[in-house]
Design an enzyme around this catalytic site. Structure first.
Site, PDB file in Angstrom:
ATOM      1  N   HIS A   8      -6.066   2.357   1.234  1.00  0.00           N
ATOM      2  CA  HIS A   8      -5.352   3.506   1.815  1.00  0.00           C
ATOM      3  C   HIS A   8      -6.090   4.134   2.991  1.00  0.00           C
ATOM      4  CE1 HIS A   8      -3.281   2.835  -1.836  1.00  0.00           C
ATOM      5  NE2 HIS A   8      -4.123   3.472  -2.618  1.00  0.00           N
ATOM      6  N   ASP A  46       0.910  -1.139   0.000  1.00  0.00           N
ATOM      7  CA  ASP A  46       0.000   0.000   0.000  1.00  0.00           C
ATOM      8  C   ASP A  46       0.950   1.189   0.000  1.00  0.00           C
ATOM      9  OD1 ASP A  46      -1.559   2.205   0.732  1.00  0.00           O
ATOM     10  OD2 ASP A  46      -3.039   0.907   1.681  1.00  0.00           O
ATOM     11  N   HIS A  47       1.168   1.769  -1.175  1.00  0.00           N
ATOM     12  CA  HIS A  47       2.299   2.696  -1.272  1.00  0.00           C
ATOM     13  C   HIS A  47       2.146   3.916  -0.360  1.00  0.00           C
ATOM     14  CE1 HIS A  47      -0.405   4.293  -4.348  1.00  0.00           C
ATOM     15  NE2 HIS A  47       0.114   5.465  -4.055  1.00  0.00           N
TER      16      HIS A  47
HETATM   17  P1  NAD Z   1       1.156  -2.258 -17.128  1.00  0.00           P
HETATM   18  O1  NAD Z   1      -0.064  -2.680 -17.869  1.00  0.00           O
HETATM   19  O2  NAD Z   1       1.870  -1.027 -17.549  1.00  0.00           O
HETATM   20  O3  NAD Z   1       2.212  -3.450 -17.183  1.00  0.00           O
HETATM   21  C1  NAD Z   1       1.842  -4.795 -17.102  1.00  0.00           C
HETATM   22  C2  NAD Z   1       3.057  -5.695 -17.287  1.00  0.00           C
HETATM   23  O4  NAD Z   1       2.622  -7.060 -17.239  1.00  0.00           O
HETATM   24  C3  NAD Z   1       3.799  -5.523 -18.611  1.00  0.00           C
HETATM   25  O5  NAD Z   1       5.168  -5.628 -18.342  1.00  0.00           O
HETATM   26  C4  NAD Z   1       3.317  -6.742 -19.418  1.00  0.00           C
HETATM   27  O6  NAD Z   1       4.284  -7.201 -20.367  1.00  0.00           O
HETATM   28  C5  NAD Z   1       3.165  -7.765 -18.338  1.00  0.00           C
HETATM   29  N1  NAD Z   1       2.241  -8.837 -18.727  1.00  0.00           N
HETATM   30  C6  NAD Z   1       0.922  -8.747 -19.020  1.00  0.00           C
HETATM   31  N2  NAD Z   1       0.428  -9.963 -19.335  1.00  0.00           N
HETATM   32  C7  NAD Z   1       1.449 -10.843 -19.233  1.00  0.00           C
HETATM   33  C8  NAD Z   1       1.586 -12.236 -19.413  1.00  0.00           C
HETATM   34  N3  NAD Z   1       0.555 -13.032 -19.788  1.00  0.00           N
HETATM   35  N4  NAD Z   1       2.799 -12.806 -19.192  1.00  0.00           N
HETATM   36  C9  NAD Z   1       3.845 -12.067 -18.832  1.00  0.00           C
HETATM   37  N5  NAD Z   1       3.792 -10.719 -18.633  1.00  0.00           N
HETATM   38  C10 NAD Z   1       2.616 -10.131 -18.848  1.00  0.00           C
HETATM   39  O7  NAD Z   1       0.748  -2.212 -15.592  1.00  0.00           O
HETATM   40  P2  NAD Z   1       1.371  -1.256 -14.436  1.00  0.00           P
HETATM   41  O8  NAD Z   1       0.724   0.070 -14.508  1.00  0.00           O
HETATM   42  O9  NAD Z   1       2.849  -1.342 -14.475  1.00  0.00           O
HETATM   43  O10 NAD Z   1       0.802  -1.943 -13.115  1.00  0.00           O
HETATM   44  C11 NAD Z   1       1.324  -3.154 -12.588  1.00  0.00           C
HETATM   45  C12 NAD Z   1       0.596  -3.484 -11.304  1.00  0.00           C
HETATM   46  O11 NAD Z   1       0.772  -2.434 -10.381  1.00  0.00           O
HETATM   47  C13 NAD Z   1      -0.921  -3.651 -11.435  1.00  0.00           C
HETATM   48  O12 NAD Z   1      -1.325  -4.622 -10.495  1.00  0.00           O
HETATM   49  C14 NAD Z   1      -1.470  -2.300 -11.012  1.00  0.00           C
HETATM   50  O13 NAD Z   1      -2.767  -2.395 -10.476  1.00  0.00           O
HETATM   51  C15 NAD Z   1      -0.475  -1.928  -9.940  1.00  0.00           C
HETATM   52  N6  NAD Z   1      -0.353  -0.490  -9.721  1.00  0.00           N
HETATM   53  C16 NAD Z   1       0.180   0.331 -10.666  1.00  0.00           C
HETATM   54  C17 NAD Z   1       0.325   1.684 -10.418  1.00  0.00           C
HETATM   55  C18 NAD Z   1       0.935   2.615 -11.425  1.00  0.00           C
HETATM   56  O14 NAD Z   1       1.191   3.748 -11.036  1.00  0.00           O
HETATM   57  N7  NAD Z   1       1.186   2.211 -12.628  1.00  0.00           N
HETATM   58  C19 NAD Z   1      -0.077   2.203  -9.205  1.00  0.00           C
HETATM   59  C20 NAD Z   1      -0.607   1.337  -8.243  1.00  0.00           C
HETATM   60  C21 NAD Z   1      -0.726   0.001  -8.524  1.00  0.00           C
END
Ligand code: NAD
Length: 486
Positions: A239, A176-177
């Site tokens: 949060h 939970d950042h």
């Molecule tokens: P994103 O969609 O940008 O990246 C997803 C990643 O998963 C990519 O690297 C993709 O290649 C990989 N991927 C997808 N399907 C795949 C498969 N079948 N096999 C292997 N790799 C696969 O997502 P993100 O924004 O980086 O978010 C990642 C996680 O973090 C999510 O759970 C999201 O809810 C959480 N999150 C993200 C943020 C943010 O600021 N981006 C904030 C809070 C939480």
């Protein structure tokens, strides 16, 4: 702390990895917390080479590195494996790479897995890590999972069971950042290092607590995700309730993860489950309509890209939680969070009870405000005498604001949290018992809304939400302390 470790990131080509994880790992490297004996395996679907991956890493830390050589040296610790999380063969390759790097970097078999991708894949990854013997019981083995942890109690329980098939609760770190933020951690200091506050941190002296997570932006490019989630699940289940638990917990016997966790869990277990009547009275949902702020036009939530034009998803929620503890019984913990509000900010206001006045005029309550972001610090409003011949009172604000984040002195939340995981310190992560109790409560509200038993209020962009949110507090004779204006 062990800085000997092989970190495996699932989702290495994603947004979070580039924006947060690589810069945070680099900060740990720069401060000497990671040095020679670490390597990072990035996995994602794309067919990247090691060279290309290194260039992605270098680009993500360009602003932080002292020199191109330093950035390159850091990036040389990164290895890439093209990986489909459903494909068993790929885990066999991953194990080979893991073992090779363990030898090369003398990482003593320590492993950290970071699941930075859609949660629907977490179960299959955990299963394969065990079946393909990547998790082999040698060295430490820890798992970091990103939010969201389920979308309701049922899915969260399923996800948890999937993870528990491979890892123990002590090995699972649910991110939970917000818990990595400097001022959230400062709540411990404010509460437990000051006689002034700790002695009055209870229902005798505190009238109500107000938690605000306000966003000025709309849903931006996250419309598709957000429309499925909504403010309640996106911000409150995790949060808001985590922050509430830090504010409401009893004083732990010592400042250790086990004692702190035990006290936090008690708060979650004592969250009052509202009756059907109270659910309708105490929880308000809203959605932003189109409008203008300072001459600039904004579209409605329903017109945002990837949002259902008839969406009933809430972009604002406010409510009142209660904790049935001796310390806080009957004290409302008000919260509100939403998009397209007046100003961005996370604030907590602790509103103390009003004193009887001997002055013939009503006294303003003392209010302790904790500023979590974008500025950090706190302020205390006290009543003072106005300078002059007449005796009249006015509130004076004692302010302490730091520019720590702006100056780079505060660690980034992800840096702090990864550091904690390397130290095996789970204080700033969500325990399963906390997640479980919070979903139980949130599910009830969701159900009421799904059945349309409570109105969805529209609110104007650039405001702090629908007027129903102020009316909610008025039921308790309270008002929102933070009222930013355009
Ligand atoms: P994103 O969609 O940008 O990246 C997803 C990643 O998963 C990519 O690297 C993709 O290649 C990989 N991927 C997808 N399907 C795949 C498969 N079948 N096999 C292997 N790799 C696969 O997502 P993100 O924004 O980086 O978010 C990642 C996680 O973090 C999510 O759970 C999201 O809810 C959480 N999150 C993200 C943020 C943010 O600021 N981006 C904030 C809070 C939480």
């Amino acid at each position: 702390m062990s800085s000997k470790v092989i970190v495996t990131i699932f989702g290495a080509s994603g947004d979070l990895a580039k924006r947060k994880l690589y810069p945070s790992l680099f900060r740990l490297y720069k401060s000497g917390n990671l040095s020679k004996h670490f390597a990072v395996i990035g996995t994602a679907r794309r067919p990247w080479s090691k060279e290309y991956f290194e260039s992605v890493v270098v680009e993500s830390i360009a602003d932080l590195a002292d020199s191109p050589e330093q950035a390159q040296e850091f990036a040389s610790h990164f290895y890439y494996q093209s990986h489909d999380v459903q494909d068993t063969e790929h885990y066999i390759e991953l194990r080979k790479l893991q073992n090779r790097l363990n030898e090369e970097y003398q990482a003593e078999h320590n492993k950290l897995f970071f699941l930075s991708m859609a949660p629907q894949f977490f179960g299959t990854i955990a299963k394969h890590l065990k079946s393909e013997n990547i998790v082999d019981g040698k060295g430490f083995e820890r798992l970091i999972v990103e939010k969201p942890f389920g979308t309701d109690l049922e899915s969260a329980s399923q996800l948890n069971d999937d993870l528990l098939a491979t890892f123990d609760e002590e090995q699972i770190f649910r991110i939970d950042h917000y818990l990595g933020k400097e001022m959230i951690q400062s709540i411990f200091a404010i509460r437990f290092a000051n006689l002034l506050f700790e002695n009055i941190w209870n229902r005798e002296y505190i009238d109500n607590v107000q938690i605000t997570f306000a966003e000025k932006l709309g849903v931006e490019e996250r419309g598709g995700y957000y429309d499925e989630s909504g403010a309640l699940r996106d911000m409150v289940q995790n949060h808001t309730l985590q922050l509430l638990s830090l504010l409401a917990m009893d004083k732990p016997n010592s400042f250790t993860k086990d004692e702190i966790r035990a006290e936090k869990i008690k708060v979650f277990e004592r969250l009052t489950q509202p009756s059907q009547e109270d659910l309708k009275k105490y929880f308000i949902r809203g959605q932003y309509k189109s409008g203008k702020v300072n001459g600039k036009k904004y579209i409605s939530y329903r017109s945002e890209p990837n949002v259902n034009p008839e969406s009933m998803t809430e972009t604002f929620v406010s409510g009142a939680f209660f904790v049935d503890s001796d310390r806080f019984r009957d004290v409302p913990f008000f919260f509100r969070t939403g998009k397209r509000l007046t100003e961005k900010g996370t604030h907590v206001n602790i509103v103390f009870k009003q004193m009887d006045s001997i002055f013939g005029e009503k006294l303003a309550p003392n209010v302790l405000t904790i500023y979590i972001q974008p500025t950090e610090g706190f302020s205390l409003s006290v009543n003072g005498k106005e300078v002059g011949e007449l005796f009249s009172l006015s509130p004076i604000s004692l302010d302490y604001r730091t520019e720590a984040t702006a100056s780079g002195a505060s660690p980034e939340p992800y840096e702090k949290l990864i550091f904690d995981v390397l130290n095996n310190d789970s204080t700033n992560f969500s325990h399963w018992e906390e997640v479980k109790a919070s979903w139980k409560l949130i599910d009830q509200i969701e159900e009421l809304w799904r059945n349309n038993q409570a109105p969805l209020h529209e609110y104007a962009v650039g405001t702090m939400g629908p007027s129903a949110s102020a009316e909610l507090l008025a039921q308790f004779g309270a008002e929102w302390q933070w009222n930013p204006q355009n």
